[in-house]
Motif scaffolding. Sequence first.
Motif, PDB file in Angstrom:
ATOM      1  N   ARG A 107      -3.050  19.690  -6.902  1.00  7.04           N
ATOM      2  CA  ARG A 107      -3.971  19.088  -7.873  1.00  7.04           C
ATOM      3  C   ARG A 107      -3.806  19.802  -9.203  1.00  7.04           C
ATOM      4  NH1 ARG A 107      -8.931  21.051  -5.470  1.00  7.04           N
ATOM      5  NH2 ARG A 107      -7.484  22.314  -4.250  1.00  7.04           N
ATOM      6  N   ASP A 108      -3.554  19.057 -10.250  1.00  2.00           N
ATOM      7  CA  ASP A 108      -3.315  19.671 -11.553  1.00  2.00           C
ATOM      8  C   ASP A 108      -3.583  18.635 -12.630  1.00  2.00           C
ATOM      9  OD1 ASP A 108      -2.305  21.921 -13.157  1.00  2.00           O
ATOM     10  OD2 ASP A 108      -0.652  20.567 -13.625  1.00  2.00           O
ATOM     11  N   GLN A 109      -4.506  18.936 -13.543  1.00  5.76           N
ATOM     12  CA  GLN A 109      -4.781  18.034 -14.661  1.00  5.76           C
ATOM     13  C   GLN A 109      -5.033  16.609 -14.163  1.00  5.76           C
ATOM     14  OE1 GLN A 109      -2.024  18.477 -17.972  1.00  5.76           O
ATOM     15  NE2 GLN A 109      -1.328  20.438 -17.154  1.00  5.76           N
ATOM     16  N   LEU A 110      -6.038  16.460 -13.310  1.00  9.73           N
ATOM     17  CA  LEU A 110      -6.283  15.156 -12.685  1.00  9.73           C
ATOM     18  C   LEU A 110      -6.602  14.070 -13.702  1.00  9.73           C
ATOM     19  CD1 LEU A 110      -8.293  16.115  -9.481  1.00  9.73           C
ATOM     20  CD2 LEU A 110      -5.898  15.449  -9.675  1.00  9.73           C
ATOM     21  N   ASP A 111      -7.143  14.475 -14.869  1.00 10.41           N
ATOM     22  CA  ASP A 111      -7.427  13.459 -15.881  1.00 10.41           C
ATOM     23  C   ASP A 111      -6.145  12.955 -16.533  1.00 10.41           C
ATOM     24  OD1 ASP A 111      -6.800  15.810 -17.190  1.00 10.41           O
ATOM     25  OD2 ASP A 111      -8.703  15.979 -18.246  1.00 10.41           O
ATOM     26  N   ARG A 112      -5.022  13.671 -16.330  1.00 13.72           N
ATOM     27  CA  ARG A 112      -3.742  13.293 -16.932  1.00 13.72           C
ATOM     28  C   ARG A 112      -2.771  12.760 -15.880  1.00 13.72           C
ATOM     29  NH1 ARG A 112       0.323  17.428 -18.156  1.00 13.72           N
ATOM     30  NH2 ARG A 112       2.019  16.532 -19.382  1.00 13.72           N
ATOM     31  N   HIS A 113      -2.677  13.481 -14.757  1.00 12.50           N
ATOM     32  CA  HIS A 113      -1.743  13.081 -13.713  1.00 12.50           C
ATOM     33  C   HIS A 113      -2.379  12.167 -12.663  1.00 12.50           C
ATOM     34  CE1 HIS A 113       1.500  15.440 -15.112  1.00 12.50           C
ATOM     35  NE2 HIS A 113       1.026  16.621 -14.773  1.00 12.50           N
ATOM     36  N   HIS A 114      -3.711  12.163 -12.598  1.00 10.64           N
ATOM     37  CA  HIS A 114      -4.445  11.416 -11.574  1.00 10.64           C
ATOM     38  C   HIS A 114      -4.098  11.966 -10.184  1.00 10.64           C
ATOM     39  CE1 HIS A 114      -5.644   8.979 -14.913  1.00 10.64           C
ATOM     40  NE2 HIS A 114      -4.399   8.665 -15.171  1.00 10.64           N
ATOM     41  N   GLU A 115      -4.168  11.147  -9.159  1.00 15.25           N
ATOM     42  CA  GLU A 115      -3.924  11.658  -7.813  1.00 15.25           C
ATOM     43  C   GLU A 115      -2.449  11.963  -7.615  1.00 15.25           C
ATOM     44  OE1 GLU A 115      -5.821  12.704  -5.450  1.00 15.25           O
ATOM     45  OE2 GLU A 115      -7.615  12.273  -6.616  1.00 15.25           O
ATOM     46  N   ILE A 116      -2.166  13.081  -6.958  1.00 14.88           N
ATOM     47  CA  ILE A 116      -0.782  13.510  -6.829  1.00 14.88           C
ATOM     48  C   ILE A 116       0.036  12.578  -5.945  1.00 14.88           C
ATOM     49  CG2 ILE A 116      -1.169  15.927  -7.361  1.00 14.88           C
ATOM     50  CD1 ILE A 116      -1.395  16.541  -4.429  1.00 14.88           C
ATOM     51  N   LYS A 117      -0.604  11.803  -5.069  1.00 10.11           N
ATOM     52  CA  LYS A 117       0.175  10.882  -4.251  1.00 10.11           C
ATOM     53  C   LYS A 117       0.828   9.805  -5.120  1.00 10.11           C
ATOM     54  CE  LYS A 117       0.226   7.849  -0.255  1.00 10.11           C
ATOM     55  NZ  LYS A 117      -0.536   7.197   0.835  1.00 10.11           N
ATOM     56  N   GLY A 118       0.173   9.433  -6.220  1.00  6.20           N
ATOM     57  CA  GLY A 118       0.782   8.457  -7.120  1.00  6.20           C
ATOM     58  C   GLY A 118       2.078   8.977  -7.717  1.00  6.20           C
ATOM     59  N   LEU A 119       2.106  10.268  -8.061  1.00  7.11           N
ATOM     60  CA  LEU A 119       3.339  10.868  -8.563  1.00  7.11           C
ATOM     61  C   LEU A 119       4.402  10.909  -7.473  1.00  7.11           C
ATOM     62  CD1 LEU A 119       1.870  13.850 -10.610  1.00  7.11           C
ATOM     63  CD2 LEU A 119       3.148  11.928 -11.547  1.00  7.11           C
ATOM     64  N   GLY A 120       3.976  11.292  -6.269  1.00  5.52           N
ATOM     65  CA  GLY A 120       4.920  11.323  -5.151  1.00  5.52           C
ATOM     66  C   GLY A 120       5.526   9.961  -4.877  1.00  5.52           C
ATOM     67  N   ARG A 121       4.705   8.942  -4.991  1.00  3.91           N
ATOM     68  CA  ARG A 121       5.206   7.576  -4.763  1.00  3.91           C
ATOM     69  C   ARG A 121       6.227   7.193  -5.824  1.00  3.91           C
ATOM     70  NH1 ARG A 121       0.748   5.334  -5.030  1.00  3.91           N
ATOM     71  NH2 ARG A 121       0.185   5.307  -2.821  1.00  3.91           N
ATOM     72  N   SER A 122       6.000   7.616  -7.067  1.00  2.00           N
ATOM     73  CA  SER A 122       6.953   7.295  -8.140  1.00  2.00           C
ATOM     74  C   SER A 122       8.293   7.970  -7.880  1.00  2.00           C
ATOM     75  CB  SER A 122       6.393   7.699  -9.503  1.00  2.00           C
ATOM     76  OG  SER A 122       6.417   9.109  -9.693  1.00  2.00           O
ATOM     77  N   TRP A 123       8.277   9.199  -7.359  1.00  2.40           N
ATOM     78  CA  TRP A 123       9.520   9.889  -7.017  1.00  2.40           C
ATOM     79  C   TRP A 123      10.235   9.153  -5.888  1.00  2.40           C
ATOM     80  CZ3 TRP A 123       8.316  15.872  -6.722  1.00  2.40           C
ATOM     81  CH2 TRP A 123       7.821  16.297  -7.968  1.00  2.40           C
ATOM     82  N   ARG A 124       9.483   8.804  -4.862  1.00  2.26           N
ATOM     83  CA  ARG A 124      10.050   8.124  -3.696  1.00  2.26           C
ATOM     84  C   ARG A 124      10.703   6.808  -4.107  1.00  2.26           C
ATOM     85  NH1 ARG A 124       8.945   8.026   2.018  1.00  2.26           N
ATOM     86  NH2 ARG A 124       9.142   5.915   2.875  1.00  2.26           N
ATOM     87  N   THR A 125      10.013   6.047  -4.957  1.00  2.00           N
ATOM     88  CA  THR A 125      10.531   4.757  -5.415  1.00  2.00           C
ATOM     89  C   THR A 125      11.795   4.941  -6.252  1.00  2.00           C
ATOM     90  OG1 THR A 125       8.293   3.822  -5.396  1.00  2.00           O
ATOM     91  CG2 THR A 125       9.948   2.671  -6.701  1.00  2.00           C
ATOM     92  N   ALA A 126      11.784   5.934  -7.137  1.00  2.00           N
ATOM     93  CA  ALA A 126      12.944   6.170  -8.000  1.00  2.00           C
ATOM     94  C   ALA A 126      14.167   6.579  -7.183  1.00  2.00           C
ATOM     95  CB  ALA A 126      12.614   7.243  -9.025  1.00  2.00           C
TER      96      ALA A 126
END
Length: 388
Positions: A107-126
């Motif tokens: 969890r880091d800067q949730l107001d900027r990165h939001h939930e970390i699973k969303g970032l993980g999903r973007s990596w997985r998709t890419a």
Amino acid sequence: MRLDPDALGKLLRGRRVAMVSGTNGKTTTTHFLAGAVRAWLEADPAAGGTRRLVHNADGANLHQGIASALSGQPDADLAVLETDERVVADMVRLGRPEVLVLLNFSRDQLDRHHEIKGLGRSWRTALAAAGDDGPVVVANADEPLIVWAAETARQVVWVDTASTWTQDASLCPSCGSSLVREQPPETGAAGSTWHCSGCELRQPTAEYRVQDGRIIDRTGHAWEAQLNVPGAFNVSNAACALAAAELLGIDIPTALDGMRTVTAPAGRFATMHLGGTTARLLLAKNPAGWAEALPLASTDTVVLAIDSAAADGRDVSWLWDVEYEQLAGRTVVATGPRAQDLAVRLAYADVTFRCVPDLREALAGHEAPVDVIATYTPFQRLRKLGGV
């Protein structure tokens, strides 16, 4: 990039690219990998010299910062790039990196990165979209979200980093079931292993491991890290950098020699002097980072600097997830624009403190050296104040 929106893709073209990303440790790990590449270039007269290497050493890791570093060295054909979590997907698409190091998710800067699973999903998709043209991924096997994100890569080299932080990984990122952690049956094995209680996601077998402060390579040989930056977590970072260096064709002794030249990556662990005070700077941006930084604070007086600017994250509720109780019995100075929020947390932790919001004033007049642990914005301000 304002003049040419496609500038970043053009600047990446024709280079061998190695990227490093994750919530914590990406600056230091990128410095380790760049040090390994630099040592390799210096050791081989035929390699062409260190002018072949471009590295965003100051940690500017968004689109513009990466473009600035690349444009400053247009002829460098080897790029070692720290990459913000939000930029990874674009860099995989634009830069076709040869190697991608994925360290951790917290969890880091949730107001900027939001939930970390969303970032993980973007990596997985890419990585799935890149297919056979995608990078070889060096991934932290201890991190369930990293494992899930890296599943779609064409090839993964797993590293068991012996991580101790588990508070950001309670549920399976694949199916949402509870994750189960258990001690491995082997005597002397480091850390716990994990698996999902509801699907097949589990900790993969690692090719590289961290054990008892040493790095075990894919042949089973144990290497003493002998780094010049403190903390067990930096041995873990070095293990990931070492795996990436080998993928780039660098032998382990040369890579380790290069990593040992790293002493204060982008100001981390640097010593500064201000107002007669000698202070060592430690960066901690989130609960996982604080869990690693607080045990490194060895001085009788510890200065804690907190802000909530955009680069820190506006929400400081994470202060309640940090075990400041371990500072009891020492002299603590709370400083920075959100010093009073920290003061409330320290009061509940029964830690004796002084609240001095001004950074200069907080650092003035200490006869003995002090450790300073700061979030991103006050850390950068302290670097400037101390000429680091």
